[in-house]
Design a protein around this motif. Structure first.
Motif, short mmCIF file in Angstrom:
data_model
loop_
_atom_site.label_atom_id
_atom_site.label_comp_id
_atom_site.label_asym_id
_atom_site.label_seq_id
_atom_site.Cartn_x
_atom_site.Cartn_y
_atom_site.Cartn_z
N GLU A 194 -4.15 108.69 141.42
CA GLU A 194 -5.05 107.48 141.30
C GLU A 194 -4.26 106.26 140.89
O GLU A 194 -4.68 105.18 141.26
CB GLU A 194 -6.15 107.84 140.07
CG GLU A 194 -7.04 106.87 139.64
CD GLU A 194 -7.93 106.34 141.05
OE1 GLU A 194 -8.07 105.07 141.00
OE2 GLU A 194 -8.36 107.21 141.70
N GLN A 195 -3.35 106.47 140.12
CA GLN A 195 -2.35 105.33 139.79
C GLN A 195 -1.52 104.86 141.11
O GLN A 195 -1.46 103.67 141.34
CB GLN A 195 -1.20 105.84 138.71
CG GLN A 195 -0.48 104.57 138.18
CD GLN A 195 0.61 105.08 137.32
OE1 GLN A 195 1.33 106.25 137.35
NE2 GLN A 195 0.91 104.39 136.32
N VAL A 196 -1.26 105.72 142.16
CA VAL A 196 -0.70 105.33 143.35
C VAL A 196 -1.55 104.65 143.95
O VAL A 196 -0.99 103.40 144.62
CB VAL A 196 -0.13 106.78 144.17
CG1 VAL A 196 0.39 106.38 145.54
CG2 VAL A 196 1.02 107.45 143.45
N ARG A 197 -2.87 104.86 143.97
CA ARG A 197 -3.89 104.06 144.87
C ARG A 197 -3.96 102.81 144.33
O ARG A 197 -4.30 101.79 144.97
CB ARG A 197 -5.28 104.89 145.05
CG ARG A 197 -5.25 105.96 145.79
CD ARG A 197 -6.77 106.70 145.89
NE ARG A 197 -7.07 107.63 144.72
CZ ARG A 197 -6.58 108.64 144.79
NH1 ARG A 197 -6.01 109.29 145.71
NH2 ARG A 197 -7.02 109.46 143.68
N ARG A 198 -3.81 102.70 142.91
CA ARG A 198 -4.08 101.38 142.31
C ARG A 198 -2.78 100.36 142.57
O ARG A 198 -3.17 99.13 142.83
CB ARG A 198 -4.34 101.45 140.95
CG ARG A 198 -5.49 101.98 140.41
CD ARG A 198 -6.08 101.84 139.00
NE ARG A 198 -4.88 102.30 137.99
CZ ARG A 198 -4.92 103.39 137.48
NH1 ARG A 198 -5.74 104.40 137.60
NH2 ARG A 198 -3.91 103.71 136.76
N ARG A 199 -1.54 100.87 142.28
CA ARG A 199 -0.84 100.14 142.30
C ARG A 199 0.00 99.97 143.78
O ARG A 199 0.98 99.11 144.11
CB ARG A 199 0.79 100.51 141.36
CG ARG A 199 1.08 102.07 141.57
CD ARG A 199 2.20 102.16 140.48
NE ARG A 199 2.66 103.62 140.86
CZ ARG A 199 3.45 104.08 140.05
NH1 ARG A 199 3.47 103.76 138.68
NH2 ARG A 199 4.23 105.28 140.08
N ALA A 218 -4.26 112.19 138.17
CA ALA A 218 -4.33 111.10 137.37
C ALA A 218 -3.18 110.15 138.20
O ALA A 218 -3.32 109.06 138.35
CB ALA A 218 -4.12 111.27 135.96
N GLU A 219 -2.09 110.84 138.44
CA GLU A 219 -0.85 110.02 138.94
C GLU A 219 -1.38 109.62 140.49
O GLU A 219 -0.97 108.46 140.94
CB GLU A 219 0.27 111.08 138.97
CG GLU A 219 1.53 110.30 139.74
CD GLU A 219 2.96 111.17 139.62
OE1 GLU A 219 3.74 110.78 140.25
OE2 GLU A 219 2.81 112.08 138.72
N ASP A 244 -3.06 116.56 136.01
CA ASP A 244 -2.27 115.58 135.90
C ASP A 244 -1.70 114.80 137.19
O ASP A 244 -1.44 113.57 137.05
CB ASP A 244 -0.70 116.07 135.19
CG ASP A 244 -0.99 116.33 133.81
OD1 ASP A 244 -1.82 115.92 133.18
OD2 ASP A 244 -0.18 117.22 133.16
N SER A 258 4.40 105.27 145.06
CA SER A 258 4.50 106.37 144.29
C SER A 258 6.22 106.56 143.87
O SER A 258 7.08 105.89 144.56
CB SER A 258 4.12 107.56 144.85
OG SER A 258 4.96 107.84 146.08
#
Length: 266
Positions: free
Chosen positions: A194-199, A191-192, A188, A202
């Protein structure tokens, strides 16, 4: 610190010297090597006015910590890379604190929330700067405090932009639970991240402390690497998840300004 090193520093085999005296002598050894470039145990013992065995134990403890090393002839000691690492870290932290001060103050004034700068130190985030807002509900001083990477917004930013192998290493152990909202499952968390890197930002929702939410964005060094995280934190009733995207843009702009300031100084 290993038992051998700890015993050497605290007792030093120096006739019952106090821990403070042993630390003072160890620092003096570093000063001697800084002044002379290199020195043998006999020379060090003479300057310290201690027995050679005491000087040897002090030097051995410093060598084990990577602060001194033996020269090629094996009879002399000199400062090692560990000193450079510590000096570089201190210099970087001082620069970040100095260059971010005005930006963080403005962000705190505009948002009304507390603002922090944190850097990665081994396997934790350490806060090097803090600006409290006038309406902050907490007077807690975070400067110098170490916080877990997986349960803080700053820590997640620092994790997300680490080398992949280093990221895996940092989250490979058991992730401590601080509240019922702490992300403790490695998959989990990955996955979070990876989201931090995209947007590019955090967040945490009551993951370190109940009632405390936070948002963080990366601060980049002159070479583009992430050197720190700039975060804003406040009570969950005020810093609610529905305002995260808007606040993230504001925090991101502040982090970009700090990055630009650091880049100009390089």
């Amino acid at each position: 610190m290993g038992n051998e090193t700890q015993n050497a520093v605290t007792s030093g085999g120096n006739g019952g010297a106090s821990p403070v005296q042993s630390v003072d002598r160890a620092v003096t050894v570093l000063d001697i090597l800084a002044r002379h470039g290199e020195a043998g145990v006999t020379e060090i013992a003479k300057e310290l006015d201690v027995h050679k065995s005491t000087a040897f134990r002090l030097v051995s403890a410093l060598e084990q910590r990577g602060l001194v090393e033996q020269t090629e002839d094996r009879g002399k000691y000199q400062l090692a890379y560990g000193i450079v690492r510590l000096a570089g870290a201190a210099s970087a932290q001082l620069e970040i604190t100095r260059e971010s001060s005005a930006v963080c103050q403005r962000l705190a004034d505009e948002s009304g929330e507390g603002v922090n700068i944190a850097v990665l130190d081994r396997d934790e985030a350490i806060n090097v700067s803090q600006i409290r807002a006038l309406r902050s509900v907490s007077a807690y001083n975070w400067v110098g405090q170490r916080t877990p990477l997986h349960a803080t917004s700053s820590g997640k930013v620092l994790l997300a932009f680490e080398r992949p192998e280093r990221e895996r290493e940092l989250i490979s152990g058991r992730l401590e639970r601080f509240t019922e909202h702490t992300v403790c499952d490695v998959r989990d968390l990955q996955a979070e991240l990876e989201q931090v890197r995209r947007r590019g930002w955090s967040s945490t929702t009551e993951e370190l402390e109940l009632g405390l939410n936070a948002i963080a964005c990366p601060v980049h060094g002159a070479g583009g690497e992430v050197v720190a995280a700039l975060s804003i934190s406040g009570p969950s009733y005020r810093l609610s998840t529905d305002v995260f995207p808007q606040l993230a843009r504001t925090v991101g702009e502040a982090a970009a300004e700090v990055s630009a300031r650091i880049g100009r100084r390089a």
